[in-house]
Design an enzyme around this catalytic site. Structure first.
Site: not given
Length: 235
Positions: A114, A162
């Site tokens: 992933d 972020k």
């Protein structure tokens, strides 16, 4: 370190992808599309660009769909073999299940199914020269925006969306292992919880830091959207 001309790469692709339901009810997580291309195809193309042509896919959940999509790898210019598990074995167990295809060589790559990245995997392979295993690490990206302010007055200076937390590093899900490590891997369990802590305790695990690369783990629908936006620009 002397390396094989074309080392193998193992892709751990057996998970259920529960946090990505309902998408993963009928499609295995590695086949979810990002920028119109399955995650696992992005991975294979990335590694092939560094000369890696031999792959082992450890498949479990909806394994027949992975085989149907990838086949033997001819359309991607690589060779793909498969190892199947009939019940979840964990990341360590899945790798141990592929031992017969990996033993006898030198170092090989292992990749979580992933992860999307463009880091240089050869650096990770070469880092196994003096130790048994190497792990790519990347700076921890903050999941939230942060507020900069003066601690004494409380005055807000600004905001950062972020930011990367440069003093903290996370496992990038890209590893290189020497074939001797296979003897220490359990038939069930996880690399992250069992194998790597044991290797670290023995002084046999090297961290390979990457700061200037794209890296994204696809764990949620939001991750899919963010990776899609980035990779559409890279295509």
């Amino acid at each position: 370190m002397r390396r094989e001309a074309s080392p193998k790469a193992v892709i751990l692709a057996g998970g259920y992808g529960k946090r990505l339901r309902p998408l993963t009810d009928t499609v295995p997580k590695p086949l979810l599309k990002v920028a119109e291309r399955p995650i696992i195809e992005w991975q294979i193309r990335w590694l092939a660009s560094y000369g890696i042509r031999s792959f082992v896919v450890c498949a479990g959940y909806l394994k027949e769909k992975l085989v149907e999509e990838l086949g033997g790898g001819n359309h991607l210019g690589v060779k793909i073999g498969y190892v199947f598990e009939t019940e979840p074995l964990g990341t360590a167990g899945a790798l141990r299940n592929a031992e017969h295809l990996l033993s006898g060589g030198e170092s090989f790559l292992v990749l979580n199914g992933d992860v999307l990245t463009d880091l240089n995997p050869i650096r990770v392979l070469e880092a196994t020269g003096e130790r048994m295993a190497a792990m790519a690490v990347v700076p921890l990206p903050s999941p939230y925006g942060i507020v900069d302010f003066d601690r004494s007055t409380g005055l807000v200076r600004g905001f950062r969306e972020k930011p990367v937390l440069g003093d903290y590093w996370i496992n990038a899900g890209v590893y290189a292992l020497r074939s001797e490590v296979l003897e220490e891997i359990p038939e069930r369990g996880d690399l992250e919880r069992e194998v790597f802590p044991s290797l670290a305790a023995k002084g046999q695990l090297t961290a390979v830091p990457f700061t200037d690369c794209f890296w994204k783990s696809i764990d949620s629908h939001k991750d899919l959207e963010e990776a899609d936006a980035v990779l559409r620009q890279k295509k």
